[in-house]
Scaffold this active site. Sequence first.
Site, PDB file in Angstrom:
ATOM      1  N   ARG A 102       0.841  -1.210   0.000  1.00 16.44           N
ATOM      2  CA  ARG A 102       0.000   0.000   0.000  1.00 16.44           C
ATOM      3  C   ARG A 102       0.869   1.250   0.000  1.00 16.44           C
ATOM      4  NH1 ARG A 102      -5.096   2.082   2.198  1.00 16.44           N
ATOM      5  NH2 ARG A 102      -4.998   4.272   1.623  1.00 16.44           N
ATOM      6  N   ARG A 105      -5.389   1.551  -5.189  1.00 13.95           N
ATOM      7  CA  ARG A 105      -4.582   0.986  -4.100  1.00 13.95           C
ATOM      8  C   ARG A 105      -4.563  -0.533  -4.147  1.00 13.95           C
ATOM      9  NH1 ARG A 105      -8.145   4.208   0.013  1.00 13.95           N
ATOM     10  NH2 ARG A 105      -7.406   5.656  -1.492  1.00 13.95           N
ATOM     11  N   ASP A 140      -6.886  -1.675   0.946  1.00 15.79           N
ATOM     12  CA  ASP A 140      -7.402  -0.691   1.887  1.00 15.79           C
ATOM     13  C   ASP A 140      -8.186  -1.455   2.942  1.00 15.79           C
ATOM     14  OD1 ASP A 140      -7.976   1.854   2.915  1.00 15.79           O
ATOM     15  OD2 ASP A 140      -9.841   1.994   1.784  1.00 15.79           O
ATOM     16  N   ASP A 150     -10.315  -0.707   6.416  1.00 11.98           N
ATOM     17  CA  ASP A 150     -10.900   0.347   7.232  1.00 11.98           C
ATOM     18  C   ASP A 150     -11.701  -0.237   8.377  1.00 11.98           C
ATOM     19  OD1 ASP A 150      -9.995   2.494   5.646  1.00 11.98           O
ATOM     20  OD2 ASP A 150     -11.710   2.304   4.300  1.00 11.98           O
TER      21      ASP A 150
END
Length: 163
Positions: A83, A93, A96, A98
């Site tokens: 990343r 990317r 990711d 989250d």
Amino acid sequence: MITTYIALGSNLDDPLAQVSRAMAELDRMEGATLQAASSLYRSAPMGPADQPDYINAVVALETALSPHALLDALQAIEQAHGRQRGPQRWGPRTLDLDVLLYGEETINDQRLTIPHPGISERAFVLFPLQEIVAPDFIIPGHGSLQELLPRVAADRPERLPDA
């Protein structure tokens, strides 16, 4: 132990493999146990349109990690996947990860906001999330998942066939 929900997304370097490998890594993460994983979904990019579609999923983890320790562990997995954090917001990317929710906690500091900002407007998060939670699931400060889904239905991501 706290139940936390993590969104996964990738649109570079074999996104299907990136997300699948990340799920396996989350299952092996110290201080956490994978409880459930959604199907994989394909969605159009949220940011600049001149990038590949994303592969997305959501997982539920039981964890003893604090919210910030969890964030650190997720960022280490992102780094291991190559990343690159650049100046472009919502750009392409490799991976990711989250933190969407951490129990029923609300957190808002320089490093972490929970519930995740924008959670209630992101079809690529809400549709996978609905697969792994109860129908009456409440997102703190936003309402029930069943109330939120119709608001994003026009952007419903494509559920990929199970591998």
